[in-house]
Design an enzyme around this catalytic site. Sequence first.
Site, short mmCIF file in Angstrom:
data_model
loop_
_atom_site.label_atom_id
_atom_site.label_comp_id
_atom_site.label_asym_id
_atom_site.label_seq_id
_atom_site.Cartn_x
_atom_site.Cartn_y
_atom_site.Cartn_z
N THR A 72 -91.60 -18.58 82.62
CA THR A 72 -91.27 -18.37 84.03
C THR A 72 -90.02 -17.53 84.17
O THR A 72 -89.97 -16.56 84.94
CB THR A 72 -91.11 -19.74 84.74
N ASN A 151 -104.75 -17.18 82.03
CA ASN A 151 -104.63 -18.61 81.74
C ASN A 151 -105.71 -19.48 82.36
O ASN A 151 -105.75 -20.68 82.11
CB ASN A 151 -103.25 -19.11 82.19
N GLN A 179 -99.89 -16.59 77.25
CA GLN A 179 -101.08 -17.24 76.68
C GLN A 179 -101.54 -16.58 75.39
O GLN A 179 -102.38 -17.13 74.68
CB GLN A 179 -102.23 -17.23 77.70
N SER A 199 -93.59 -17.69 75.81
CA SER A 199 -93.16 -19.07 76.05
C SER A 199 -93.41 -19.92 74.80
O SER A 199 -94.53 -19.93 74.28
CB SER A 199 -93.95 -19.65 77.23
N HIS A 201 -93.67 -23.20 74.22
CA HIS A 201 -94.51 -24.41 74.17
C HIS A 201 -96.01 -24.12 74.15
O HIS A 201 -96.83 -25.05 74.06
CB HIS A 201 -94.15 -25.38 75.30
N CYS A 325 -100.52 -25.57 86.67
CA CYS A 325 -99.71 -25.61 87.90
C CYS A 325 -100.55 -25.98 89.11
O CYS A 325 -100.02 -26.40 90.12
CB CYS A 325 -99.03 -24.27 88.13
#
Length: 395
Positions: A72, A151, A179, A199, A201, A325
């Site tokens: 983000t 995603n 992704q 990202s 994670h 989300c």
Amino acid sequence: MKRIYMDHAATTQLSQKALEAMLPYFREEYGNPSAVYSYGQAAKNALEKCRNRVAKAIGALPTEIYFTSGGTESDNWAIRSICRMKCEKGKHIITTQMEHNAVRRTLEQLEEDGYEVTYLQPDRRGQITAEQLEAAIREDTILVTIMLANNVVGTVLDIRALAAVTRKHRILFHTDAVQAVGHIPVNVRQLGVDFLSISGHKFNGPKGVGVLFCKLPNRLRPLLTGGGQEKEERSGTENIPAIVGMTEALEENIGSLKENMEYLNGLMKRMNESLTELPGVYPTGDPAHRLPGFCSYVIEGIPHSVLLVNKLNEQNICVSSGSACSASSKEASHVLLSLGYENPLASGALRLTFGIDNTEDDVIHAAEAVKAAIQMIRAEQVSRAPRLEGRVTEI
Ligand code: PLP
């Protein structure tokens, strides 16, 4: 009841190797990398080693790597920074209708500040063509931001071809690769992008850590101001344990990328074969260009995906209706609508994303559970439908 986790696009388990690499930095090597004494410098060395390793993993230079708090922030920073860098040239941005909210909401906010955004419509598979992009470019276009992999439906886009168009017009290109990195080969030079978001994670690293690749080092405009870390461009004490864990996980995933891709695609094929035995189950996305182990469907007779997700949850099977989300939302995903799916079909979506911890038995078991849940929901819908018998008037 054994938990079957099939939502790896939402997040992944921290790898054992990443955890072990992180541990010393919590209690033994906890120095502040900005401190001058040697104890702080040990942390600084760890940080710079990670920068080198991440750079090597994606074909970048260490000076082009910035550590952030996740996908983000990387998306926000790239987009807002380019807007500030290029404010003299114009206020027009090009993107797609199927971006993650980290990009979408950022652009919506910029629209409130007077920016104009063109949202390219993907085709049914989730692809955007170079011709489409070329046709949208204007004199005042300052940025193109298009995701590398979607995603919700798992489509991998031809970013190389799209970035070549913007290079010709000297327009900066950002791609959200959250992704993709750790799941398919990603090389920033081969892609030809100027900015790329990562990202931790999503590939068995820790949460709350990410990377922004920037081909224009020392020109980024800070999103966060303060102590001047990351070459004065991103302030805040660096999260050394998380950066170390993310780096370890990235190398680990890339080291076994080919085997992982083959294995995950095998699971995906098996799930597809099983679920499409049932009428009214349609795979979404691009069958030829997609993330490994990424299954996505729209399903007839399911008024909203949450019903399906909840039914599977009762059996300890973790799946998603679309992106995390919007997991609890009963509205159809904006991605599926942009691909041309209409309600009610678009509201009955299901996403199952595999990891190497999933076994073939898990897939067989989950496929049977998904089919049973679909049939149960369909039957409930039929029994709830208003009964018309006796009220039909002959004319
Ligand atoms: N971009 C995409 C495509 C994503 O899937 C996600 C997370 O779901 C993000 C950005 C946001 O990343 P993070 O959770 O690290 O903020």
